[in-house]
Design an enzyme around this catalytic site. Structure first.
Site, PDB file in Angstrom:
ATOM      1  N   SER A 151     -84.835 -29.348  30.241  1.00 36.60           N
ATOM      2  CA  SER A 151     -83.010 -28.823  29.781  1.00 36.60           C
ATOM      3  C   SER A 151     -83.668 -27.074  29.690  1.00 36.60           C
ATOM      4  O   SER A 151     -84.032 -26.968  29.057  1.00 36.60           O
ATOM      5  CB  SER A 151     -83.028 -30.035  28.994  1.00 36.60           C
ATOM      6  OG  SER A 151     -81.773 -29.457  28.335  1.00 36.60           O
ATOM      7  N   TYR A 174     -82.498 -34.043  21.136  1.00 34.55           N
ATOM      8  CA  TYR A 174     -82.134 -34.466  22.811  1.00 34.55           C
ATOM      9  C   TYR A 174     -82.832 -32.780  22.972  1.00 34.55           C
ATOM     10  O   TYR A 174     -83.739 -32.665  23.637  1.00 34.55           O
ATOM     11  CB  TYR A 174     -80.702 -33.970  23.625  1.00 34.55           C
ATOM     12  CG  TYR A 174     -81.203 -33.547  24.923  1.00 34.55           C
ATOM     13  CD1 TYR A 174     -80.622 -32.556  25.532  1.00 34.55           C
ATOM     14  CD2 TYR A 174     -80.986 -35.241  25.588  1.00 34.55           C
ATOM     15  CE1 TYR A 174     -81.213 -32.382  26.834  1.00 34.55           C
ATOM     16  CE2 TYR A 174     -80.916 -34.833  27.448  1.00 34.55           C
ATOM     17  CZ  TYR A 174     -80.622 -33.270  27.728  1.00 34.55           C
ATOM     18  OH  TYR A 174     -80.669 -33.631  28.504  1.00 34.55           O
TER      19      TYR A 174
HETATM   20  C1  GCO Z   1     -74.917 -31.645  26.698  1.00 27.14           C
HETATM   21  C2  GCO Z   1     -75.848 -31.951  27.489  1.00 27.14           C
HETATM   22  C3  GCO Z   1     -76.868 -30.855  28.378  1.00 27.14           C
HETATM   23  C4  GCO Z   1     -77.158 -31.310  29.192  1.00 27.14           C
HETATM   24  C5  GCO Z   1     -78.555 -30.212  30.728  1.00 27.14           C
HETATM   25  C6  GCO Z   1     -78.780 -29.049  29.765  1.00 27.14           C
HETATM   26  O1  GCO Z   1     -74.934 -32.334  25.267  1.00 27.14           O
HETATM   27  O2  GCO Z   1     -75.277 -30.203  25.899  1.00 27.14           O
HETATM   28  O3  GCO Z   1     -76.015 -33.360  28.034  1.00 27.14           O
HETATM   29  O4  GCO Z   1     -77.776 -31.964  27.275  1.00 27.14           O
HETATM   30  O5  GCO Z   1     -76.942 -32.525  30.116  1.00 27.14           O
HETATM   31  O6  GCO Z   1     -79.991 -30.791  29.798  1.00 27.14           O
HETATM   32  O7  GCO Z   1     -79.647 -28.641  30.427  1.00 27.14           O
END
Ligand code: GCO
Length: 255
Positions: A146, A159
């Site tokens: 990501s 995340y």
């Molecule tokens: C967020 C998004 C991101 C995208 C992606 C970007 O909440 O900022 O979900 O995480 O999904 O990963 O690269």
């Protein structure tokens, strides 16, 4: 240049989290490039529907519901594939969830759920696949990273940490498995039009930010990951290892 470099005929690809979104789009792309497909998700119903929707590709499409965060379930799934005589030549570690909440309000259980689903699963599924790939002296592993593998955004800390871990797990896989004929690489999607991002797409301020912050001035479409997925799953990338290909409309490259 012979196109057979990108031909996936005779190969089988397992795509985790592929009943919809980025995973499903990549599964369709790999099928259209010639690969048979093993779809994965937690809902057998959704998987059956997803498998039916790929029938037009003419490839063999198997649906295997198992929880990628459950080690015993992953080991059993690969034993089931062995029993069916299905060799996973290509693994796309795509399964993932998002949770948007400030860290001050985040529970350890929420943290663990995101890290288990987005990072530990890539290790557990990757290890099971690699045990068989090492024996066959060949294999392709593509982890889904990501933009948050490189830069942080407020409210998505677990995340971000998981995706940072994915970037380094890809290099760790390279350090240990490249000599056995396995190429481990990653794709870093930018802001893509998926269910997971729908709340962001529907937020006018966030939508404006993505379009102003992205040199391509738009959100990405799931099928725009297919080119990188086929490249990293095919003979075209036989000397490519430990890399992350960002498919982000240029967002990471421009201040
Ligand atoms: C967020 C998004 C991101 C995208 C992606 C970007 O909440 O900022 O979900 O995480 O999904 O990963 O690269």
């Amino acid at each position: 240049m012979s196109t057979s470099l990108f031909d996936l005929a005779g190969r089988t690809a397992l795509v985790t989290g592929s009943s919809r979104g980025l995973g499903h789009a990549m599964a369709r792309g790999l099928a259209e490039a010639g690969a048979d497909i093993v779809l994965n998700g937690t809902s057998a119903e959704r998987l059956e529907a997803a498998a039916e929707s790929l029938a037009d590709t003419g490839r063999k499409v198997h649906a295997l519901a198992f929880d990628v965060t459950d080690e015993a379930a992953v080991v059993a799934a690969f034993a089931e594939l062995d029993r069916r005589g299905i060799a996973v030549d290509i693994l796309i570690n795509n399964a993932g969830i998002q949770l948007r909440k400030p860290m001050l309000e985040l529970s350890v259980a929420e943290w663990d759920k995101v890290l288990d689903t987005n990072l530990k699963s890539a290790f557990v599924v990757g290890r099971e696949a690699a045990r068989r790939m090492v024996a066959r002296k060949a294999g392709k592993i593509v982890n889904i990273a990501s933009l948050t593998s490189e830069q942080a955004r407020a409210t998505v800390a677990p995340y971000t940490v998981a995706k940072g871990g994915i970037r380094m797990l890809t290099k760790a896989m390279t350090a240990e498995w490249a000599e056995h004929g396995i190429q481990a690489n990653a794709i870093g999607p930018g802001y893509m039009l998926t269910d997971m991002n729908q709340a962001l797409v529907d937020n006018p301020d966030f939508d404006r930010w993505v379009k102003s912050r992205t040199p391509a001035r738009r959100w990405g479409r799931p099928e725009e990951l297919v080119g990188a997925a086929i490249f990293l799953a095919s003979a075209a990338s036989d000397y490519v290892n430990g890399q992350v290909i960002y498919v982000d409309g240029g967002m990471l490259s421009v201040l």
